[in-house]
Every structure is written in C-alpha cells, then in structure tokens.
Design a protein around this motif. Sequence first.
Motif, PDB file in Angstrom:
ATOM      1  N   LYS A 174       0.809  -1.215   0.000  1.00  0.00           N
ATOM      2  CA  LYS A 174       0.000   0.000   0.000  1.00  0.00           C
ATOM      3  C   LYS A 174       0.851   1.277   0.000  1.00  0.00           C
ATOM      4  N   MET A 175       2.066   1.207   0.543  1.00  0.00           N
ATOM      5  CA  MET A 175       2.913   2.394   0.624  1.00  0.00           C
ATOM      6  C   MET A 175       3.678   2.598  -0.676  1.00  0.00           C
ATOM      7  N   ASN A 176       4.107   3.825  -0.897  1.00  0.00           N
ATOM      8  CA  ASN A 176       4.861   4.154  -2.100  1.00  0.00           C
ATOM      9  C   ASN A 176       6.310   3.703  -1.924  1.00  0.00           C
ATOM     10  N   LYS A 177       6.785   2.849  -2.825  1.00  0.00           N
ATOM     11  CA  LYS A 177       8.149   2.323  -2.840  1.00  0.00           C
ATOM     12  C   LYS A 177       8.497   1.516  -1.588  1.00  0.00           C
ATOM     13  N   THR A 178       7.492   1.014  -0.890  1.00  0.00           N
ATOM     14  CA  THR A 178       7.721   0.204   0.303  1.00  0.00           C
ATOM     15  C   THR A 178       6.757  -0.973   0.305  1.00  0.00           C
ATOM     16  N   ILE A 179       7.275  -2.140   0.617  1.00  0.00           N
ATOM     17  CA  ILE A 179       6.433  -3.322   0.783  1.00  0.00           C
ATOM     18  C   ILE A 179       6.720  -3.917   2.152  1.00  0.00           C
ATOM     19  N   ILE A 180       5.775  -4.711   2.652  1.00  0.00           N
ATOM     20  CA  ILE A 180       5.979  -5.421   3.906  1.00  0.00           C
ATOM     21  C   ILE A 180       6.073  -6.903   3.571  1.00  0.00           C
ATOM     22  N   VAL A 181       7.167  -7.525   4.010  1.00  0.00           N
ATOM     23  CA  VAL A 181       7.438  -8.933   3.726  1.00  0.00           C
ATOM     24  C   VAL A 181       7.427  -9.694   5.049  1.00  0.00           C
TER      25      VAL A 181
END
Length: 85
Positions: free
Chosen positions: A18-25
């Motif tokens: 959902k964030m710009n240029k950020t993912i949660i893994v």
Amino acid sequence: MNQRNFRKERIGIVVSNKMNKTIIVVNNRKIKHHIYKKFTNKITKYYVHDETNMSNEGDIVRIMETRPLSKNKRWRLVETIVKAK
C-alpha cells in the motif's frame, strides 16, 4: 585490507504494498521450545524498499539487508522469485 561481511538475505511473502516504494514482507519460521519441545510459529515483518513498485501481495521475494533508508526500512528488494496469481 578490511573486508565487509556478507549481507543477510531472507525469502518471504509480500503481505502489503500500500505504501509508495515500500512493501511489507513476512518471514515464517518454526521454533522448537527448549523445555516443552513444542513447535511454535514465529513471524517476522520486514519493511522493504521496492524502487519500482513492481511487487504485489502474495509474491515470494528475496530481500537483502542494507543501510537504514528510513525509520523502519533496513531491507531492499533483490528479486521476485514467484509472482502471485
């Protein structure tokens, strides 16, 4: 001659983009209790820098440790192993 140590690498599943240029893994591990010998699930969430916004939820990705990029981001995306269907 000073050599750097190898950077840590992890493989996990993308749970949010959902964030710009950020993912949660998320990385799931099974840990055995030292007394009761029962296995429990340990979940670790990583905030990962995704420069091109190419990852989607459900993708299996490889991430690598890097310098601090923001308050929580210390990992960057190396490659997408399996794309989600």
